[in-house]
Design an enzyme around this catalytic site. Structure first.
Site, PDB file in Angstrom:
ATOM      1  N   THR A  94       0.855  -1.194   0.000  1.00  0.00           N
ATOM      2  CA  THR A  94       0.000   0.000   0.000  1.00  0.00           C
ATOM      3  C   THR A  94       0.890   1.243   0.000  1.00  0.00           C
ATOM      4  O   THR A  94       1.985   1.221   0.561  1.00  0.00           O
ATOM      5  CB  THR A  94      -0.883  -0.027   1.268  1.00  0.00           C
ATOM      6  OG1 THR A  94      -1.846  -1.050   1.095  1.00  0.00           O
ATOM      7  CG2 THR A  94      -1.583   1.297   1.522  1.00  0.00           C
ATOM      8  N   ARG A 138     -14.582  -6.610  -0.030  1.00  0.00           N
ATOM      9  CA  ARG A 138     -13.864  -6.364   1.234  1.00  0.00           C
ATOM     10  C   ARG A 138     -13.192  -4.984   1.164  1.00  0.00           C
ATOM     11  O   ARG A 138     -12.488  -4.669   0.229  1.00  0.00           O
ATOM     12  CB  ARG A 138     -12.819  -7.459   1.455  1.00  0.00           C
ATOM     13  CG  ARG A 138     -11.932  -7.258   2.709  1.00  0.00           C
ATOM     14  CD  ARG A 138     -10.629  -6.575   2.385  1.00  0.00           C
ATOM     15  NE  ARG A 138      -9.716  -6.531   3.538  1.00  0.00           N
ATOM     16  CZ  ARG A 138      -8.618  -5.795   3.557  1.00  0.00           C
ATOM     17  NH1 ARG A 138      -8.290  -5.054   2.523  1.00  0.00           N
ATOM     18  NH2 ARG A 138      -7.830  -5.788   4.602  1.00  0.00           N
ATOM     19  N   GLY A 152     -10.574  -2.378   3.027  1.00  0.00           N
ATOM     20  CA  GLY A 152      -9.495  -2.373   4.023  1.00  0.00           C
ATOM     21  C   GLY A 152      -9.480  -1.084   4.825  1.00  0.00           C
ATOM     22  O   GLY A 152     -10.376  -0.243   4.713  1.00  0.00           O
ATOM     23  N   ASP A 153      -8.429  -0.949   5.617  1.00  0.00           N
ATOM     24  CA  ASP A 153      -8.282   0.236   6.462  1.00  0.00           C
ATOM     25  C   ASP A 153      -7.903   1.486   5.669  1.00  0.00           C
ATOM     26  O   ASP A 153      -8.189   2.610   6.078  1.00  0.00           O
ATOM     27  CB  ASP A 153      -7.182   0.003   7.503  1.00  0.00           C
ATOM     28  CG  ASP A 153      -5.842  -0.253   6.818  1.00  0.00           C
ATOM     29  OD1 ASP A 153      -5.791  -1.121   5.926  1.00  0.00           O
ATOM     30  OD2 ASP A 153      -4.862   0.435   7.146  1.00  0.00           O
ATOM     31  N   GLY A 157      -0.255  -2.077   6.071  1.00  0.00           N
ATOM     32  CA  GLY A 157      -0.148  -3.308   6.856  1.00  0.00           C
ATOM     33  C   GLY A 157      -1.448  -4.086   6.836  1.00  0.00           C
ATOM     34  O   GLY A 157      -2.332  -3.833   6.015  1.00  0.00           O
TER      35      GLY A 157
HETATM   36  N1  ASP Z   1      -3.741  -2.094   4.675  1.00  0.00           N
HETATM   37  C1  ASP Z   1      -4.070  -2.638   3.391  1.00  0.00           C
HETATM   38  C2  ASP Z   1      -5.375  -3.385   3.499  1.00  0.00           C
HETATM   39  O1  ASP Z   1      -5.557  -4.115   4.457  1.00  0.00           O
HETATM   40  C3  ASP Z   1      -3.044  -3.548   2.839  1.00  0.00           C
HETATM   41  C4  ASP Z   1      -1.648  -3.029   2.855  1.00  0.00           C
HETATM   42  O2  ASP Z   1      -1.311  -2.083   3.545  1.00  0.00           O
HETATM   43  O3  ASP Z   1      -0.844  -3.586   2.116  1.00  0.00           O
HETATM   44  O4  ASP Z   1      -6.167  -3.287   2.602  1.00  0.00           O
END
Ligand code: ASP
Length: 305
Positions: free
Chosen positions: A172, A200, A202-203, A224
């Protein structure tokens, strides 16, 4: 008196293998250069983080834009958020499949809409209505990711929870910036996690989780394993501690300790306040970042342990 600008970008936090270090360094350096061009000519922190993230979305090294991880159906599904610390306006898109630069659509939402979020087809329709060209999902898919998904699905029964191990790629991207007027901004963009279920979220695109900015506290972008980061509303958690008087450098480390101790989560964070004080921290083996100030330009793949 004008403030000295500062820009920090990241390109993910995980066990970046040696043979991918150079590509990550180039990517974050190019992004920092693009963001800095905006700040140097007196542009806003908001424009700077947008331009930096666009460069990272274009770079196939990262899990953002073209070249992102594929979901269970073999599609790219993208999330992004951008926030202006001077007005607290934010714009976010989730689960979009036909945008090369989701951050551009997020920025349009921030600037041209009374809302904060648009998802899926509604977000694509909003983007198209605001002059952003749509692409085909296939244009975002690259052979490396088709192979990665094929391999993952073939071995799925052996993986168990390993999908969330820190060794699994978390590429990310994100940026935080401070401009000459003393305003801060943040942005985060992602393709999410490998083999994720369609829909889905993500954050990364969730306000206060993967991204946050408020002139009175801090600008933050995380990367993360998204679910623990969301549960802890980690970007806002970190910004609040800066507002209470702690230094961003210390808070960034504390945020990573908190993520690990509270939920056994892993990731990385960049944090910047309106005085130009910043923190870069991760609890994964490595993190890719770049920093640009008036005095110096630095990029690194830091190691833990
Ligand atoms: N945080 C991101 C997610 O869970 C993934 C990542 O940071 O690589 O979608």
């Amino acid at each position: 008196m004008p403030t000295n600008p500062v820009l920090v970008v990241h390109g993910g936090a995980w066990a970046i293998p040696d043979d991918m270090v150079e590509a990550h360094l180039n990517g974050v350096r190019n992004a920092a250069a693009a963001g800095w061009r905006v700040l140097e000519r007196g542009g806003s922190a908001l424009d700077a983080v947008e331009e930096a993230v666009v460069v990272l979305e274009d770079d196939e090294t990262f899990d953002a834009g073209r070249g992102s991880f594929l979901n269970r159906d073999g599609k790219v599904q993208l999330d992004a958020f951008i926030m202006d610390g001077s007005t607290l306006r934010g714009g976010g898109v989730g689960c979009v499949e036909r945008l090369r630069h989701p951050v551009r659509a997020a920025r349009k939402i921030l600037s041209d809409s009374p809302h904060v979020y648009f998802v899926a087809e509604g977000a694509e329709r909003f983007a198209a209505e605001h002059g952003i060209a749509l692409c085909r999902n296939e244009d975002l898919v690259i052979p490396r990711e088709v192979e990665r998904l094929r391999e993952y699905q073939a071995q799925a029964s052996n993986h168990g929870n390993d999908l969330f191990a820190p060794t699994i790629s978390h590429d990310t991207v994100g940026a935080v910036a401070l401009d000459r007027d003393g305003n801060i901004a943040a942005s985060t963009s992602t393709g999410g996690t490998l083999n994720k279920a369609p829909g889905r979220l993500g954050d990364s695109s969730l306000i206060g989780c993967g991204c946050y900015a408020d002139n009175l506290s801090a600008a933050a972008s995380t990367t993360g394993w998204g679910e623990p980061i969301m549960k802890l509303v980690l970007a806002k958690w970190a910004a609040d501690r800066v507002e209470s008087g702690s230094l961003p450098e210390w808070v960034a480390k504390e945020a990573m300790n908190y993520l690990k101790q509270r939920l056994n989560g892993h990731g990385g964070i960049i944090l910047l306040d309106a005085q130009g004080r910043f923190g870069i921290a991760h609890n994964t083996p490595r993190m890719a970042w770049a920093l640009q100030t008036v005095q110096k330009q630095e990029a690194g793949i830091t190691r833990n342990g």
